[in-house]
Design a protein around this motif. Structure first.
Motif, PDB file in Angstrom:
ATOM      1  N   ASN A   1     114.406   7.386  18.874  1.00 46.35           N
ATOM      2  CA  ASN A   1     115.059   6.708  19.994  1.00 46.35           C
ATOM      3  C   ASN A   1     115.507   5.304  19.628  1.00 46.35           C
ATOM      4  O   ASN A   1     116.414   4.755  20.241  1.00 46.35           O
ATOM      5  CB  ASN A   1     114.115   6.625  21.198  1.00 46.35           C
ATOM      6  CG  ASN A   1     113.817   7.993  21.758  1.00 46.35           C
ATOM      7  OD1 ASN A   1     114.537   8.950  21.461  1.00 46.35           O
ATOM      8  ND2 ASN A   1     112.780   8.112  22.538  1.00 46.35           N
ATOM      9  N   GLY A   2     114.845   4.723  18.615  1.00 46.46           N
ATOM     10  CA  GLY A   2     115.145   3.344  18.266  1.00 46.46           C
ATOM     11  C   GLY A   2     116.371   3.184  17.388  1.00 46.46           C
ATOM     12  O   GLY A   2     116.801   2.059  17.145  1.00 46.46           O
ATOM     13  N   ILE A   3     116.897   4.294  16.894  1.00 42.62           N
ATOM     14  CA  ILE A   3     118.044   4.195  15.993  1.00 42.62           C
ATOM     15  C   ILE A   3     119.266   4.816  16.670  1.00 42.62           C
ATOM     16  O   ILE A   3     119.177   5.922  17.191  1.00 42.62           O
ATOM     17  CB  ILE A   3     117.763   4.960  14.681  1.00 42.62           C
ATOM     18  CG1 ILE A   3     116.465   4.471  14.053  1.00 42.62           C
ATOM     19  CG2 ILE A   3     118.914   4.787  13.703  1.00 42.62           C
ATOM     20  CD1 ILE A   3     116.097   5.236  12.814  1.00 42.62           C
ATOM     21  N   PRO A   4     120.392   4.125  16.655  1.00 48.72           N
ATOM     22  CA  PRO A   4     121.600   4.753  17.192  1.00 48.72           C
ATOM     23  C   PRO A   4     121.891   6.043  16.412  1.00 48.72           C
ATOM     24  O   PRO A   4     121.719   6.080  15.193  1.00 48.72           O
ATOM     25  CB  PRO A   4     122.685   3.710  16.949  1.00 48.72           C
ATOM     26  CG  PRO A   4     121.971   2.429  16.775  1.00 48.72           C
ATOM     27  CD  PRO A   4     120.640   2.756  16.195  1.00 48.72           C
ATOM     28  N   THR A   5     122.327   7.057  17.123  1.00 50.24           N
ATOM     29  CA  THR A   5     122.556   8.350  16.477  1.00 50.24           C
ATOM     30  C   THR A   5     123.531   8.221  15.320  1.00 50.24           C
ATOM     31  O   THR A   5     123.351   8.840  14.266  1.00 50.24           O
ATOM     32  CB  THR A   5     123.101   9.343  17.511  1.00 50.24           C
ATOM     33  OG1 THR A   5     122.323   9.225  18.695  1.00 50.24           O
ATOM     34  CG2 THR A   5     122.997  10.759  16.999  1.00 50.24           C
TER      35      THR A   5
END
Lengths: 466, 358
Positions: free
Chosen positions: A314-318
């Motif tokens: 969730n912490g990393i942009p896709t």
């Protein structure tokens, strides 16, 4: 009144030399020589678009005053069609060459030897001036050989552009195809923005990068340049106030879909989008069951690891995750980009769907489990027969919403050179310079796709839950 | 051996913060087939925990439970088989929300007893008629009232033909208007000879229906007897206080610098809680009079306000330890008598008590 003012304003913008650019906004695309050149000039504003087409659009829409690029980028026909004209030609003269990975001497020697012997002037004359096509000599090609993987940083005539049935045309593909064939290898070309293409070069995902690349010292630090195969001048283009009007909708539809069989780009892209979405939903849901099981586990370390996993994803942009997967994790594996995309989206989907499953199960009151157990059902049968069907009812809407979000998220795969639905519209856009029609077409297609997925999932899940 | 026999059962819960709470301290009892046992007692004394331990929904910390000659607390005992024969009715009904009333009832018999659908349905309809819910067979639980849900839950439990049904406060979540319909179904069941264990706060129902009553207090079965014994001749004072619903408020005063405001507030709260607000002021005036005038020199001193809900009698006791003679003078008596219904002066085992009935 407002229009008149705009008209006067536009007609005033007609620089004659580089000195006249002072105070104007220049549009160029990311990674070009012009971006570097003008970013150091303080009296000029710079509008940096991702691809050439968008830079041209910026000028047409008044976001910038002057479009600067290699002169060949915008032939006279296209200028007319777009209501633009050349303001002046720059005095500089650049050597254009292909970029290779640093230290790839074997391929470099082969390419330079080829460039020495190939009829370069005739080939270029064909694409720029419409001179007769020079037939390719009958090379022996081994279909099983490793293809020569070229990545084009440009999708624009006459440099390099994608036509119907995935065939690349233009100066660069013509030369590189002949080169590949002369080595007996098949030819493969993808389209990416220049920055990403250069990264691909260093990670081994591309053999050669082309985009009417001008040799600069700066660039020579990170890539090796072949011998120059062409000399070009900068061109400065502005809106031509004297031309007006345009095509009607039918003509535009025809231009965007029928000409050069462009609809095939759309259908192919649609298929790719569907494959990525459906595979990611299936694989991601499977992994999601695992995530859910971990989250509900009695063991603390399992719950903890599920938490860490979800927080990490969730912490990393896709998009960033996708780029990391493609350029770092799977860089040397030679894995197909579509498979990398499916893995990436599955990992993301596992996190979100795992959470949805967990919440759905938790939202079934504990009394339901107790009632099942007290009737004599085993814990397993209590879960499958009583808790699970109710959890499905509670979680189904969130789950479908997440599936549709996934479908929409797949529109970023163009960054790793996958031609999905969104990329198809980019490709058409960069050929036709028409922003509206291709975007509206893909908008409608995404909408229909989302609707279909929703219906389909409701149907399947409702049937299964019975 | 008895049908159900419980030996030295204990249950300790561990809170998330690590602290421990022992709910069942040492429970022992024998239950025969056909008995209808009500388990009564103050809140938090382990009534529900005991019931839930009997079908191992709440595994006990130590002790043994024997059912039909088998120790069900041993590890690996087939609990699903046990629970087929031991039904349970919950405070919160716990009907399966995704099934109709009929499906709720036939699901377990079809799945677990492998009854054919037609047979299970026919039987379900009979059971629904018995609890007066036949006309609602095809609706979903969400459209039923609490009382209706509980009657369906009872029918669902009966469909498995259990040897015993555990009722865990079956009427506590119900509107007062719906308690009657559920109790009448249960009364009917009790008369049919079904073994029942009922945790309840319905004192009159427990008295009328049960063959035996367990009074639970402080984690043990404090008193075990017939309704008559428990209600009419309880051995323990705690039982008596509970069945007569005697409430009390008590202050021990050992010096003169006590917080009289706190006593005032306490009296007010007590009177509001038990709906005797009209007695609040007279009690307060009386306490003040006793503490500051009549018995000023007697410290330590204990005052106790009691209210028996069943008889609606409120009494104020003033007690002094190690006293054999009444501390009141005739002037005191004369002043007090008009203010109370009755004034009793009596020696107790510990000292002397002045009881004023209000």
């Amino acid at each position: 009144m407002k229009n008149l003012l705009l008209y006067i304003l536009l007609s005033v913008v007609m620089p004659q030399s580089e000195a006249d650019l002072s105070g104007l906004t220049l549009a160029t695309s990311n990674g070009t020589y012009y971006q570097i050149k003008y970013s150091s000039r303080e009296d000029v504003n710079l509008y940096v678009a991702n691809i050439e087409t968008d830079a041209i659009q910026a000028v047409r829409q008044g976001k910038a005053d002057v479009y600067v690029s290699d002169q060949v980028m915008l032939p006279v026909e296209d200028q007319k069609r777009l209501g633009m004209k050349m303001a002046f030609i720059g005095e500089e003269c650049f050597d254009v060459a292909f970029a290779l990975r640093k230290g790839n001497t074997e391929l470099m020697e082969q390419l330079n030897a080829f460039l020495d012997t190939a009829p370069l002037n005739d080939i270029i004359a064909h694409w720029i001036d419409g001179a007769p096509y020079v037939e390719e000599p009958p090379y022996e090609i081994d279909p099983n050989a490793e293809p020569l993987h070229c990545v084009s940083g440009a999708n624009i005539a006459p440099i390099a552009y994608l036509c119907d049935e995935g065939e690349w045309k233009g100066i660069d593909p013509d030369i590189l195809r002949r080169f590949a064939h002369s080595l007996g290898r098949p030819f493969k070309m993808d389209f990416q923005d220049l920055g990403a293409a250069i990264i691909g070069l260093s990670t081994g995902q591309a053999d050669i990068v082309n985009a009417n690349l001008i040799i600069t010292e700066e660039r020579a630090k990170s890539v090796d340049f072949s011998k120059p195969y062409y000399k070009c001048h900068p061109g400065y283009f502005v809106v031509d106030p004297s031309t007006g009007g345009g095509m009607n909708l039918l003509e535009r539809l025809k231009m965007n879909l029928v000409t050069e069989n462009r609809w095939r780009l759309i259908t192919d892209g649609l298929l790719v989008t569907l494959i990525i979405t459906i595979c990611s939903i299936l694989l991601g849901s499977l992994l999601g069951v695992g995530v859910c099981a971990c989250r509900r586990s009695k063991r603390k370390w399992m719950r903890k690891s599920a938490d860490i996993y979800s927080d990490f994803i969730n912490g990393i942009p896709t998009l960033v995750l996708l780029l990391i997967m493609f350029y770092v994790v799977f860089a040397s594996s030679g894995l197909n980009a579509v498979i990398v995309a499916i893995i990436t989206f599955s990992l993301c989907f596992a996190s979100s769907s795992g959470g949805i499953f967990d919440n759905a199960i938790s939202s079934v009151p504990v009394g339901q489990t107790e009632a099942g157990l007290s009737l004599g059902f085993t814990p397993y049968k209590t879960f499958t027969g009583i808790v699970f069907p109710q959890a499905v009812c509670k979680g189904i809407n969130l789950y479908i919403g997440e599936c549709i979000a996934l479908l929409k998220n797949t529109s970023i795969v163009g960054y790793i050179a996958i031609q999905d639905l969104t990329r198809a519209s980019d490709l058409i856009r960069s050929r036709t310079f028409d922003a509206l029609v291709p975007l509206i077409i893909v908008t409608i297609l995404y909408f229909v796709l989302a609707w279909l997925i929703r219906r389909l999932l409701l149907l399947i899940i409702k049937k299964e839950a019975r | 051996m008895s049908f159900i026999s419980i030996k030295h059962l204990t249950k300790t819960f561990t809170n998330p913060d690590g602290s421990q709470l022992t709910v069942l301290k040492d429970v022992n009892c024998e239950i025969e087939k056909g008995e209808v046992i009500s388990i009564i007692g103050p809140s938090g004394t382990g009534k529900s925990t005991l019931l839930r331990a009997m079908n191992m929904l709440e595994p006990p910390t130590s002790g043994e439970i024997w059912v039909d000659g088998e120790n069900i607390t041993v590890k690996g005992y087939p609990l699903d088989k046990l629970r087929c024969k031991m039904g349970m009715v919950f405070q919160s009904f716990n009907l399966f929300e995704h099934m109709t009333v009929l499906q709720n009832i036939i699901y377990a018999p079809m799945q677990l007893l492998h009854k054919p659908e037609s047979e299970a349905k026919a039987e379900a309809i009979e059971l629904l008629k018995k609890v007066g819910m036949a006309q609602k067979a095809d609706v979903y639980p969400s459209s039923l009232s609490g009382g209706q849900k509980q009657r369906v839950a009872i029918a669902r439990s009966l469909a498995m033909h259990p040897d015993v049904i555990l009722f865990d406060e079956p009427t506590s979540a119900l509107d007062p208007t719906m308690v009657g319909e559920v109790l009448s179904v249960m009364r009917q069941l009790a008369q049919s000879g079904l073994t029942m264990l009922i945790v309840t706060h319905e004192m009159r129902f427990a008295r009328n229906v049960s063959t035996r009553i367990f009074f639970m207090n402080e984690g043990i079965i404090y008193e075990d007897g017939t309704p008559e014994q428990i209600y009419e001749h309880p051995i323990h004072s705690a039982t008596k206080a509970f069945v007569n619903r005697i409430q009390q408020l008590r202050y021990d005063i050992d010096s003169d610098d006590f917080d009289f405001l706190q006593i005032h507030t306490g009296i007010n709260r007590f009177c509001i809680k038990y709906n005797i607000t009209e007695k609040g002021e007279p009690v307060y005036a009386l306490v003040k009079e006793m503490l500051f005038e009549r018995m000023r020199k007697y410290r330590p001193i204990t005052i106790r306000l009691t209210h028996t809900e069943q008889t609606d009698v409120t009494a104020l006791d003033v007690m002094v330890e190690h006293l054999t003679e009444s501390p009141l003078t005739s002037a005191d008596r004369k002043a007090l008598q008009p203010k109370v219904k009755e004034l009793i002066e009596e020696p107790t085992t510990r000292g002397f008590r002045i009881k004023m009935i209000l």
